[in-house]
Write a protein that holds these residues in place. Structure first.
Motif, PDB file in Angstrom:
ATOM      1  N   ALA A  72     -30.525  -6.899  26.575  1.00 21.17           N
ATOM      2  CA  ALA A  72     -31.345  -7.003  25.389  1.00 21.17           C
ATOM      3  C   ALA A  72     -31.477  -8.714  25.226  1.00 21.17           C
ATOM      4  CB  ALA A  72     -30.633  -6.376  24.289  1.00 21.17           C
ATOM      5  N   ASP A  73     -32.586  -8.985  24.445  1.00 18.59           N
ATOM      6  CA  ASP A  73     -32.814 -10.413  24.096  1.00 18.59           C
ATOM      7  C   ASP A  73     -32.301 -10.651  22.622  1.00 18.59           C
ATOM      8  OD1 ASP A  73     -34.232 -11.056  26.237  1.00 18.59           O
ATOM      9  OD2 ASP A  73     -36.164 -10.545  25.596  1.00 18.59           O
ATOM     10  N   ALA A  74     -31.731 -11.735  22.459  1.00 19.31           N
ATOM     11  CA  ALA A  74     -31.151 -12.389  21.227  1.00 19.31           C
ATOM     12  C   ALA A  74     -32.420 -13.149  20.630  1.00 19.31           C
ATOM     13  CB  ALA A  74     -30.054 -13.074  21.131  1.00 19.31           C
ATOM     14  N   ILE A  75     -32.911 -12.598  19.487  1.00 24.58           N
ATOM     15  CA  ILE A  75     -34.348 -13.153  18.972  1.00 24.58           C
ATOM     16  C   ILE A  75     -33.852 -13.956  17.628  1.00 24.58           C
ATOM     17  CG2 ILE A  75     -35.624 -11.075  20.188  1.00 24.58           C
ATOM     18  CD1 ILE A  75     -35.755 -10.076  17.239  1.00 24.58           C
ATOM     19  N   ALA A  76     -35.247 -14.767  17.617  1.00 24.06           N
ATOM     20  CA  ALA A  76     -34.996 -15.650  16.302  1.00 24.06           C
ATOM     21  C   ALA A  76     -35.683 -14.688  15.221  1.00 24.06           C
ATOM     22  CB  ALA A  76     -36.122 -16.764  16.397  1.00 24.06           C
ATOM     23  N   LEU A  99     -24.774 -17.510  18.955  1.00 23.54           N
ATOM     24  CA  LEU A  99     -25.529 -18.307  20.301  1.00 23.54           C
ATOM     25  C   LEU A  99     -25.932 -19.513  20.097  1.00 23.54           C
ATOM     26  CD1 LEU A  99     -27.026 -14.838  21.908  1.00 23.54           C
ATOM     27  CD2 LEU A  99     -24.334 -15.853  22.006  1.00 23.54           C
ATOM     28  N   GLY A 100     -26.536 -19.617  18.844  1.00 23.45           N
ATOM     29  CA  GLY A 100     -27.386 -20.802  18.365  1.00 23.45           C
ATOM     30  C   GLY A 100     -27.854 -20.815  16.780  1.00 23.45           C
ATOM     31  N   ARG A 101     -28.415 -22.041  16.579  1.00 20.61           N
ATOM     32  CA  ARG A 101     -28.627 -22.190  14.955  1.00 20.61           C
ATOM     33  C   ARG A 101     -30.092 -22.569  15.093  1.00 20.61           C
ATOM     34  NH1 ARG A 101     -28.605 -25.789  10.676  1.00 20.61           N
ATOM     35  NH2 ARG A 101     -27.924 -24.961   8.821  1.00 20.61           N
ATOM     36  N   ILE A 102     -30.910 -21.961  14.043  1.00 18.00           N
ATOM     37  CA  ILE A 102     -32.271 -22.308  13.732  1.00 18.00           C
ATOM     38  C   ILE A 102     -32.231 -23.089  12.448  1.00 18.00           C
ATOM     39  CG2 ILE A 102     -34.612 -21.615  13.451  1.00 18.00           C
ATOM     40  CD1 ILE A 102     -33.892 -19.345  15.508  1.00 18.00           C
ATOM     41  N   VAL A 103     -32.934 -24.224  12.353  1.00 22.39           N
ATOM     42  CA  VAL A 103     -33.341 -24.976  10.929  1.00 22.39           C
ATOM     43  C   VAL A 103     -34.587 -24.758  10.456  1.00 22.39           C
ATOM     44  CG1 VAL A 103     -33.478 -27.045   9.651  1.00 22.39           C
ATOM     45  CG2 VAL A 103     -31.743 -26.552  11.813  1.00 22.39           C
ATOM     46  N   ASN A 104     -34.523 -24.229   9.233  1.00 24.98           N
ATOM     47  CA  ASN A 104     -35.905 -24.008   8.600  1.00 24.98           C
ATOM     48  C   ASN A 104     -35.623 -24.497   7.224  1.00 24.98           C
ATOM     49  OD1 ASN A 104     -37.847 -23.091   6.616  1.00 24.98           O
ATOM     50  ND2 ASN A 104     -38.211 -21.297   8.171  1.00 24.98           N
ATOM     51  N   PRO A 197     -32.867 -26.834  22.495  1.00 23.87           N
ATOM     52  CA  PRO A 197     -32.805 -27.520  21.311  1.00 23.87           C
ATOM     53  C   PRO A 197     -33.866 -28.381  20.939  1.00 23.87           C
ATOM     54  CG  PRO A 197     -30.574 -27.560  22.364  1.00 23.87           C
ATOM     55  CD  PRO A 197     -31.447 -27.110  23.376  1.00 23.87           C
ATOM     56  N   GLY A 198     -34.588 -28.272  19.797  1.00 26.56           N
ATOM     57  CA  GLY A 198     -35.767 -28.777  19.222  1.00 26.56           C
ATOM     58  C   GLY A 198     -36.974 -28.175  19.580  1.00 26.56           C
ATOM     59  N   ASN A 199     -36.960 -27.045  20.135  1.00 26.78           N
ATOM     60  CA  ASN A 199     -38.257 -26.118  20.374  1.00 26.78           C
ATOM     61  C   ASN A 199     -38.635 -25.592  18.911  1.00 26.78           C
ATOM     62  OD1 ASN A 199     -37.904 -26.691  22.938  1.00 26.78           O
ATOM     63  ND2 ASN A 199     -37.771 -24.789  23.788  1.00 26.78           N
ATOM     64  N   PHE A 200     -39.583 -25.347  18.607  1.00 32.22           N
ATOM     65  CA  PHE A 200     -40.168 -24.532  17.454  1.00 32.22           C
ATOM     66  C   PHE A 200     -40.316 -22.996  17.980  1.00 32.22           C
ATOM     67  CE2 PHE A 200     -43.293 -22.331  14.835  1.00 32.22           C
ATOM     68  CZ  PHE A 200     -42.599 -22.525  13.532  1.00 32.22           C
ATOM     69  N   VAL A 201     -39.444 -21.904  16.984  1.00 26.47           N
ATOM     70  CA  VAL A 201     -39.749 -20.581  17.534  1.00 26.47           C
ATOM     71  C   VAL A 201     -40.270 -20.064  16.130  1.00 26.47           C
ATOM     72  CG1 VAL A 201     -37.943 -20.763  19.502  1.00 26.47           C
ATOM     73  CG2 VAL A 201     -37.446 -20.226  16.735  1.00 26.47           C
ATOM     74  N   ALA A 202     -40.889 -18.911  16.571  1.00 24.56           N
ATOM     75  CA  ALA A 202     -41.329 -18.104  15.452  1.00 24.56           C
ATOM     76  C   ALA A 202     -40.549 -16.884  15.399  1.00 24.56           C
ATOM     77  CB  ALA A 202     -42.823 -17.640  15.684  1.00 24.56           C
ATOM     78  N   ARG A 203     -40.635 -16.355  14.326  1.00 26.28           N
ATOM     79  CA  ARG A 203     -39.917 -15.051  14.108  1.00 26.28           C
ATOM     80  C   ARG A 203     -40.046 -13.971  15.000  1.00 26.28           C
ATOM     81  NH1 ARG A 203     -37.669 -12.498   9.438  1.00 26.28           N
ATOM     82  NH2 ARG A 203     -37.338 -10.217   9.515  1.00 26.28           N
ATOM     83  N   GLY A 204     -39.202 -13.545  15.703  1.00 25.68           N
ATOM     84  CA  GLY A 204     -39.182 -12.419  16.683  1.00 25.68           C
ATOM     85  C   GLY A 204     -39.353 -13.318  18.096  1.00 25.68           C
ATOM     86  N   THR A 205     -39.439 -14.553  18.280  1.00 26.91           N
ATOM     87  CA  THR A 205     -39.271 -14.967  19.645  1.00 26.91           C
ATOM     88  C   THR A 205     -37.777 -14.843  20.233  1.00 26.91           C
ATOM     89  OG1 THR A 205     -40.764 -16.721  18.875  1.00 26.91           O
ATOM     90  CG2 THR A 205     -39.574 -17.153  20.861  1.00 26.91           C
ATOM     91  N   ALA A 206     -37.812 -14.329  21.795  1.00 27.39           N
ATOM     92  CA  ALA A 206     -36.662 -14.474  22.276  1.00 27.39           C
ATOM     93  C   ALA A 206     -36.095 -15.797  22.681  1.00 27.39           C
ATOM     94  CB  ALA A 206     -36.969 -13.660  23.737  1.00 27.39           C
ATOM     95  N   VAL A 207     -34.857 -15.874  22.289  1.00 34.33           N
ATOM     96  CA  VAL A 207     -34.109 -17.313  22.635  1.00 34.33           C
ATOM     97  C   VAL A 207     -33.067 -16.928  24.004  1.00 34.33           C
ATOM     98  CG1 VAL A 207     -32.407 -18.730  21.716  1.00 34.33           C
ATOM     99  CG2 VAL A 207     -34.118 -17.611  19.976  1.00 34.33           C
ATOM    100  N   VAL A 208     -32.270 -15.797  24.038  1.00 33.14           N
ATOM    101  CA  VAL A 208     -31.489 -15.555  25.138  1.00 33.14           C
ATOM    102  C   VAL A 208     -31.520 -14.216  25.316  1.00 33.14           C
ATOM    103  CG1 VAL A 208     -28.960 -15.752  25.396  1.00 33.14           C
ATOM    104  CG2 VAL A 208     -29.808 -17.525  24.211  1.00 33.14           C
ATOM    105  N   MET A 209     -31.259 -14.027  26.865  1.00 33.91           N
ATOM    106  CA  MET A 209     -31.185 -12.548  27.238  1.00 33.91           C
ATOM    107  C   MET A 209     -29.700 -12.404  27.657  1.00 33.91           C
ATOM    108  SD  MET A 209     -32.794 -10.922  30.670  1.00 33.91           S
ATOM    109  CE  MET A 209     -34.361 -10.575  29.969  1.00 33.91           C
ATOM    110  N   ILE A 210     -29.152 -11.254  27.255  1.00 39.27           N
ATOM    111  CA  ILE A 210     -27.798 -10.955  27.767  1.00 39.27           C
ATOM    112  C   ILE A 210     -27.975  -9.803  28.294  1.00 39.27           C
ATOM    113  CG2 ILE A 210     -25.731 -10.270  26.781  1.00 39.27           C
ATOM    114  CD1 ILE A 210     -26.286 -12.228  24.401  1.00 39.27           C
ATOM    115  N   ALA A 211     -26.950  -9.407  29.267  1.00 39.02           N
ATOM    116  CA  ALA A 211     -26.991  -8.092  29.924  1.00 39.02           C
ATOM    117  C   ALA A 211     -25.545  -7.650  30.163  1.00 39.02           C
ATOM    118  CB  ALA A 211     -27.675  -8.193  31.322  1.00 39.02           C
TER     119      ALA A 211
END
Length: 388
Positions: A72-76, A99-104, A197-211
């Protein structure tokens, strides 16, 4: 004088004839002797006695694509900039792990406004409550009308509704703060990091895949004869391969342990289409592998052996001695007269090295294992038996 000449000539002719006859006799007896010697000479070959063996039927697959059962993907969950990522490819993680932090930047302002709105609504509610209590005392003294009391009660109810709405809005804003955290949807290994880090992501964007590598599977097209070699399919099976047989690695996983060809993985045959009851040349078969040790990885493998864990005791010969005899299997044997003979047989299951003989041989028969090249059936043979 003439008589003497004729006598000498006669003697010479008789002696010549005798020499010719003797030569013919010697030639005939020599050929007969050679033929007798050749007929009595035995060709030395190697062989083995047919015996009972415990065969573990197996299925060989030259290549398979190993996959995970769960990924599964960990999404924003919110728009924003990725401030930091705390994992790398190959790292193991637990479900819910950060896994990570998004700044809004709008989130802190929205939370601050929500705090203000809640404070105002609370003050208005307290004021309305105080008004109702005062009006109730005045109404008891007939200082105000009943309608004025009802109006203050209605205002209290409206203030309570506004306070509840403000608190709900505040929780929603606080939830947005939590949505800035990217967490693992399941326990497993990070196989792909899509963002930096530094990338802009929209809601629903995949950030990391985990298996989850604890369960692996692959689907292969299997020849009907090979599939029936391991039938029935209800028993236990094991998979055997080698780490060096991985020809293409799909992702960097956390599986860093090596394994040898002696490493066995429990296997379950989860699907066979069409089923064995239908007469088709090829079937689609899905195998599920217990990879709880975490040493098998996501990718392509070659030289896979699926082995049945229960054995079958059967009369068996080495697979290498079986040859095609006009479309049917056959072997070379030493017959009762110690002569080379070709014999047709009917085969059963095999374990990759030995094969069951259903018909054509019995225990104790001598099967030729080497040295038959260029020989013809009927030749006398002297077999050097290999002891098992």
């Amino acid at each position: 004088m003439k008589k003497f000449y004729f006598a000498v000539t006669f003697v010479f002719l008789v002696l010549s004839a005798a020499f010719v006859v003797y030569g013919v006799y010697l030639n005939a007896t020599s050929n007969s002797y050679i033929e007798t010697m050749l007929a009595s000479r035995a060709v030395r070959l190697s062989g083995i006695r047919v015996s009972y063996r415990n065969l573990y039927p197996e299925l060989y697959l030259d290549h398979v694509g190993m996959r995970t059962k769960t990924q599964a993907d960990a999404i924003a969950h919110i728009d924003g900039l990725i401030e930091e990522l705390y994992v790398t490819a190959g790292q193991k993680v637990r479900q819910g792990q950060l896994l990570g932090r998004i700044v809004n930047n709008e989130v802190p302002l929205a939370i601050s406004r929500a705090d203000t709105d809640v404070a105002k609504a609370e003050a208005a509610y307290l004021q309305a409550m105080s008004t109702v209590e005062r009006n109730r005392r005045l109404a008891a003294e007939d200082a105000i009308s009943a309608s004025e009391l009802e109006t203050s009660v209605s205002q209290l109810q409206a203030s309570k509704a506004e306070l509840d709405a403000a608190r709900i809005a505040k929780k929603q804003r606080e939830q947005q703060r939590n949505e800035q955290m990217v967490t693992a949807p399941l326990s497993g290994s990070v196989i792909v990091v899509y963002q930096q880090p530094g990338n802009f992501v929209a809601r629903g964007t995949a950030v990391v895949m985990i298996a989850d590598f604890s369960k692996m599977y692959f689907t292969a097209m299997v020849d009907d004869k090979k599939m029936k070699n391991i039938a029935p399919l209800e028993g236990k099976f094991s998979l055997h391969t080698d780490l060096t047989n991985m020809t293409e690695k799909a992702f960097d996983s956390a599986a860093t342990s090596s394994f040898s060809e002696d490493t066995a993985f429990d296997v379950e045959i989860s699907s066979v289409l069409p089923p064995l009851s239908e007469n088709v040349p090829v079937r689609s078969v899905t195998f599920e592998i217990d990879n709880s040790l975490g040493i098998m990885e996501f990718g392509m493998y070659t030289d896979i052996v699926i082995r049945k864990d229960s054995s079958k005791r059967a009369t068996a010969v080495p697979l290498a001695v079986v040859f095609d005899r006009d479309g049917t299997p056959g072997v070379y044997v030493r017959d009762a007269d110690s002569r080379l003979a070709a014999r047709g047989i009917k085969l059963g299951v095999h374990d990759g090295e030995y094969v069951e003989v259903v018909e054509g041989l019995i225990e104790g028969d001598v099967v030729i294992t080497s040295g038959v090249e260029g020989l013809e059936p009927g030749m006398r043979v002297n077999v050097n038996l290999k002891e098992e």
